[in-house]
Design a protein around this motif. Structure first.
Motif, PDB file in Angstrom:
ATOM      1  N   ASP A 112       0.710  -1.176   0.080  1.00 41.88           N
ATOM      2  CA  ASP A 112       0.041  -0.147  -0.049  1.00 41.88           C
ATOM      3  C   ASP A 112       0.876   1.071  -0.129  1.00 41.88           C
ATOM      4  OD1 ASP A 112       0.931  -0.045   2.392  1.00 41.88           O
ATOM      5  OD2 ASP A 112      -0.901   0.011   3.592  1.00 41.88           O
ATOM      6  N   GLY A 113       2.128   1.133  -0.170  1.00 38.77           N
ATOM      7  CA  GLY A 113       3.001   2.314  -0.433  1.00 38.77           C
ATOM      8  C   GLY A 113       3.586   2.826   0.950  1.00 38.77           C
ATOM      9  N   SER A 114       3.591   1.996   1.666  1.00 38.36           N
ATOM     10  CA  SER A 114       4.342   2.483   3.166  1.00 38.36           C
ATOM     11  C   SER A 114       5.595   1.762   3.546  1.00 38.36           C
ATOM     12  CB  SER A 114       3.307   2.054   4.348  1.00 38.36           C
ATOM     13  OG  SER A 114       2.189   2.673   4.173  1.00 38.36           O
ATOM     14  N   LEU A 115       6.402   2.510   4.304  1.00 40.30           N
ATOM     15  CA  LEU A 115       7.714   1.915   4.739  1.00 40.30           C
ATOM     16  C   LEU A 115       7.697   2.066   6.258  1.00 40.30           C
ATOM     17  CD1 LEU A 115      10.467   0.947   4.496  1.00 40.30           C
ATOM     18  CD2 LEU A 115      11.138   3.402   4.497  1.00 40.30           C
ATOM     19  N   LEU A 116       7.723   1.028   6.878  1.00 36.95           N
ATOM     20  CA  LEU A 116       7.625   1.296   8.424  1.00 36.95           C
ATOM     21  C   LEU A 116       8.713   0.624   9.012  1.00 36.95           C
ATOM     22  CD1 LEU A 116       4.484  -0.375   6.815  1.00 36.95           C
ATOM     23  CD2 LEU A 116       3.863   0.208   9.343  1.00 36.95           C
ATOM     24  N   ALA A 117       9.058   1.140  10.169  1.00 37.82           N
ATOM     25  CA  ALA A 117      10.195   0.674  10.971  1.00 37.82           C
ATOM     26  C   ALA A 117       9.543   0.096  12.255  1.00 37.82           C
ATOM     27  CB  ALA A 117      10.948   1.788  11.728  1.00 37.82           C
ATOM     28  N   LEU A 118      10.020  -1.175  12.823  1.00 39.02           N
ATOM     29  CA  LEU A 118       9.738  -2.064  13.839  1.00 39.02           C
ATOM     30  C   LEU A 118      11.194  -2.112  14.471  1.00 39.02           C
ATOM     31  CD1 LEU A 118       7.785  -4.710  12.293  1.00 39.02           C
ATOM     32  CD2 LEU A 118       6.956  -2.561  12.988  1.00 39.02           C
ATOM     33  N   GLU A 119      10.944  -2.254  15.966  1.00 39.85           N
ATOM     34  CA  GLU A 119      12.181  -2.236  16.957  1.00 39.85           C
ATOM     35  C   GLU A 119      12.554  -3.822  16.559  1.00 39.85           C
ATOM     36  OE1 GLU A 119      13.443  -0.193  18.821  1.00 39.85           O
ATOM     37  OE2 GLU A 119      11.945   1.167  19.097  1.00 39.85           O
ATOM     38  N   ALA A 120      13.866  -3.990  16.515  1.00 33.05           N
ATOM     39  CA  ALA A 120      14.326  -5.369  16.104  1.00 33.05           C
ATOM     40  C   ALA A 120      14.349  -6.246  17.087  1.00 33.05           C
ATOM     41  CB  ALA A 120      15.794  -5.196  15.748  1.00 33.05           C
ATOM     42  N   ASP A 121      14.202  -5.927  18.552  1.00 34.98           N
ATOM     43  CA  ASP A 121      14.309  -6.903  19.692  1.00 34.98           C
ATOM     44  C   ASP A 121      12.935  -7.178  20.152  1.00 34.98           C
ATOM     45  OD1 ASP A 121      13.702  -4.244  20.513  1.00 34.98           O
ATOM     46  OD2 ASP A 121      14.966  -4.723  22.393  1.00 34.98           O
ATOM     47  N   SER A 122      11.977  -6.422  19.435  1.00 33.47           N
ATOM     48  CA  SER A 122      10.485  -6.694  19.957  1.00 33.47           C
ATOM     49  C   SER A 122       9.062  -6.619  19.026  1.00 33.47           C
ATOM     50  CB  SER A 122       9.971  -5.639  21.343  1.00 33.47           C
ATOM     51  OG  SER A 122      10.070  -4.495  20.697  1.00 33.47           O
ATOM     52  N   GLY A 123       9.417  -6.046  18.027  1.00 34.80           N
ATOM     53  CA  GLY A 123       8.673  -5.863  16.770  1.00 34.80           C
ATOM     54  C   GLY A 123       7.747  -4.605  16.965  1.00 34.80           C
ATOM     55  N   GLN A 124       8.018  -3.752  17.934  1.00 34.47           N
ATOM     56  CA  GLN A 124       7.148  -2.634  18.430  1.00 34.47           C
ATOM     57  C   GLN A 124       7.305  -1.694  17.046  1.00 34.47           C
ATOM     58  OE1 GLN A 124       8.255  -1.209  22.333  1.00 34.47           O
ATOM     59  NE2 GLN A 124       6.508  -2.823  23.240  1.00 34.47           N
ATOM     60  N   PHE A 125       6.272  -0.917  17.013  1.00 34.40           N
ATOM     61  CA  PHE A 125       6.179  -0.018  15.922  1.00 34.40           C
ATOM     62  C   PHE A 125       6.993   1.260  16.312  1.00 34.40           C
ATOM     63  CE2 PHE A 125       4.403   3.909  14.483  1.00 34.40           C
ATOM     64  CZ  PHE A 125       4.218   3.813  13.034  1.00 34.40           C
ATOM     65  N   ARG A 126       7.656   1.666  15.319  1.00 27.05           N
ATOM     66  CA  ARG A 126       8.686   3.018  15.680  1.00 27.05           C
ATOM     67  C   ARG A 126       8.005   4.053  14.953  1.00 27.05           C
ATOM     68  NH1 ARG A 126      14.183   4.487  16.721  1.00 27.05           N
ATOM     69  NH2 ARG A 126      14.243   2.757  17.982  1.00 27.05           N
ATOM     70  N   TRP A 127       7.844   4.041  13.640  1.00 27.24           N
ATOM     71  CA  TRP A 127       7.489   4.945  12.641  1.00 27.24           C
ATOM     72  C   TRP A 127       6.991   4.497  11.418  1.00 27.24           C
ATOM     73  CZ3 TRP A 127      10.320   4.969   8.301  1.00 27.24           C
ATOM     74  CH2 TRP A 127      11.550   4.586   8.182  1.00 27.24           C
ATOM     75  N   ARG A 128       6.228   5.414  10.595  1.00 22.93           N
ATOM     76  CA  ARG A 128       5.782   4.904   9.321  1.00 22.93           C
ATOM     77  C   ARG A 128       5.740   6.185   8.291  1.00 22.93           C
ATOM     78  NH1 ARG A 128       0.807   1.663   8.156  1.00 22.93           N
ATOM     79  NH2 ARG A 128       0.059   1.825   6.140  1.00 22.93           N
ATOM     80  N   PHE A 129       6.446   5.801   7.175  1.00 16.81           N
ATOM     81  CA  PHE A 129       6.380   6.703   6.163  1.00 16.81           C
ATOM     82  C   PHE A 129       5.361   6.342   4.921  1.00 16.81           C
ATOM     83  CE2 PHE A 129       7.805   8.265   1.919  1.00 16.81           C
ATOM     84  CZ  PHE A 129       8.074   9.602   2.044  1.00 16.81           C
ATOM     85  N   ASP A 130       4.534   7.219   4.383  1.00 15.10           N
ATOM     86  CA  ASP A 130       3.474   6.839   3.371  1.00 15.10           C
ATOM     87  C   ASP A 130       3.744   7.487   2.169  1.00 15.10           C
ATOM     88  OD1 ASP A 130       1.859   5.054   4.884  1.00 15.10           O
ATOM     89  OD2 ASP A 130       1.217   6.734   6.110  1.00 15.10           O
ATOM     90  N   ALA A 131       3.838   6.831   0.949  1.00 18.11           N
ATOM     91  CA  ALA A 131       3.883   7.398  -0.251  1.00 18.11           C
ATOM     92  C   ALA A 131       2.526   7.507  -1.098  1.00 18.11           C
ATOM     93  CB  ALA A 131       4.909   6.875  -1.119  1.00 18.11           C
ATOM     94  N   GLN A 132       2.334   8.286  -1.870  1.00 22.95           N
ATOM     95  CA  GLN A 132       1.044   8.084  -2.827  1.00 22.95           C
ATOM     96  C   GLN A 132       1.208   6.908  -3.678  1.00 22.95           C
ATOM     97  OE1 GLN A 132       0.329  11.540  -5.082  1.00 22.95           O
ATOM     98  NE2 GLN A 132      -1.598  10.910  -5.810  1.00 22.95           N
ATOM     99  N   VAL A 133       0.178   6.194  -4.054  1.00 24.08           N
ATOM    100  CA  VAL A 133       0.188   5.053  -4.724  1.00 24.08           C
ATOM    101  C   VAL A 133      -0.622   5.231  -6.051  1.00 24.08           C
ATOM    102  CG1 VAL A 133      -0.592   2.487  -4.803  1.00 24.08           C
ATOM    103  CG2 VAL A 133       0.516   3.542  -2.670  1.00 24.08           C
ATOM    104  N   PRO A 134      -0.153   5.098  -7.133  1.00 22.01           N
ATOM    105  CA  PRO A 134      -0.783   5.391  -8.506  1.00 22.01           C
ATOM    106  C   PRO A 134      -2.133   4.354  -8.760  1.00 22.01           C
ATOM    107  CG  PRO A 134       1.602   5.311  -8.708  1.00 22.01           C
ATOM    108  CD  PRO A 134       1.304   4.888  -7.373  1.00 22.01           C
ATOM    109  N   VAL A 135      -3.014   4.632  -9.785  1.00 24.13           N
ATOM    110  CA  VAL A 135      -4.059   3.969  -9.903  1.00 24.13           C
ATOM    111  C   VAL A 135      -3.695   2.330 -10.277  1.00 24.13           C
ATOM    112  CG1 VAL A 135      -6.069   3.442 -11.326  1.00 24.13           C
ATOM    113  CG2 VAL A 135      -5.424   5.841 -10.670  1.00 24.13           C
ATOM    114  N   LEU A 136      -2.374   2.418 -11.207  1.00 29.76           N
ATOM    115  CA  LEU A 136      -2.145   0.925 -11.500  1.00 29.76           C
ATOM    116  C   LEU A 136      -0.777   0.797 -11.210  1.00 29.76           C
ATOM    117  CD1 LEU A 136      -2.854  -1.624 -13.110  1.00 29.76           C
ATOM    118  CD2 LEU A 136      -2.138  -0.227 -15.358  1.00 29.76           C
TER     119      LEU A 136
END
Length: 220
Positions: A112-136
């Motif tokens: 869905d056009g996202s890049l997510l960062a998770l804590e390596a030792d626990s899997g907890q969410f750190r941050w999210r970057f969203d990019a626009q996704v074209p129609v196709l």
């Protein structure tokens, strides 16, 4: 497959992960990814090969960790020693490429056009970057590339983005290719190949063939 120390790790689409000795090829262990009861996988039989495959992210290994990404929008960490499942992180959408590991974080790119960062030792969410996704778009994503305190990721809108690993701050964005043509098919410009970082430059290529050398310091 992914290589870590003296072992090679490989998985199939139905959740079987195996570790082999890289010098002899002898299998060290084999585990089966457990399915969740909710969501897309809830009604599937992982041993029935007529079902859609659900390991789509491939194997990633680094910093003493092994990871898989799934169609169900999860990143799963395994112990490289015996294959024990250590944690699962929900990233909300299909993971179609191996994750990247660096700076004590795991970086997963989703359909869905996202890049997510998770804590390596626990899997907890750190941050999210969203990019626009074209129609196709193409059904695929690049694997993020971590270099020092920066992660580079290509997106379906034709852009390569440099992001600070610590907090998800975008440092710069460069359009590798602009959409051109009358139809949505002609306008596809996905950056699905991973960037290549060499010295002061970052190299990226888009689906229609544009190749760019970009200055990593400022995105020019």
């Amino acid at each position: 497959p992914a290589i870590l120390a003296d072992r090679i790790y490989a998985a199939d689409g139905y959740g079987r992960l195996e570790a082999f000795d890289r010098f002899s090829g002898n299998r060290q262990w084999r585990v089966q990814l457990k399915e969740e009861q909710a969501g897309f996988l809830g009604q599937s039989d992982v041993m029935d090969t007529t079902e859609p495959s659900f390991v789509t992210g491939g194997v990633a290994a680094g910093d003493g960790m092994v990871f898989l990404g799934t169609t169900n929008g999860e990143v799963v960490e395994f112990s490289p020693t015996d294959g024990e499942e250590l944690w699962r992180g929900d990233v909300g959408s299909e993971v179609l490429a191996p994750v990247a590991i660096g700076d004590d974080l795991v970086f997963a790119q989703t359909l869905d056009g996202s890049l997510l960062a998770l804590e390596a030792d626990s899997g907890q969410f750190r941050w999210r970057f969203d990019a626009q996704v074209p129609v196709l778009t193409l059904r695929g994503t690049s694997t993020p590339v971590v270099d020092g305190d920066t992660v580079f990721a290509g997106f379906a809108n034709g852009s390569l983005v440099a992001i600070r690993t610590e907090n998800g701050e975008p440092l710069w964005e460069h359009r590798v290719m602009l959409p051109e043509g009358r139809s949505e098919l002609e306008r596809m410009v996905d950056v699905d190949a991973s960037a290549l970082v060499r010295g002061p430059l970052v190299y990226a290529v888009a689906y229609q063939g544009n190749v760019r050398a970009i200055r990593r310091a400022d995105g020019n």
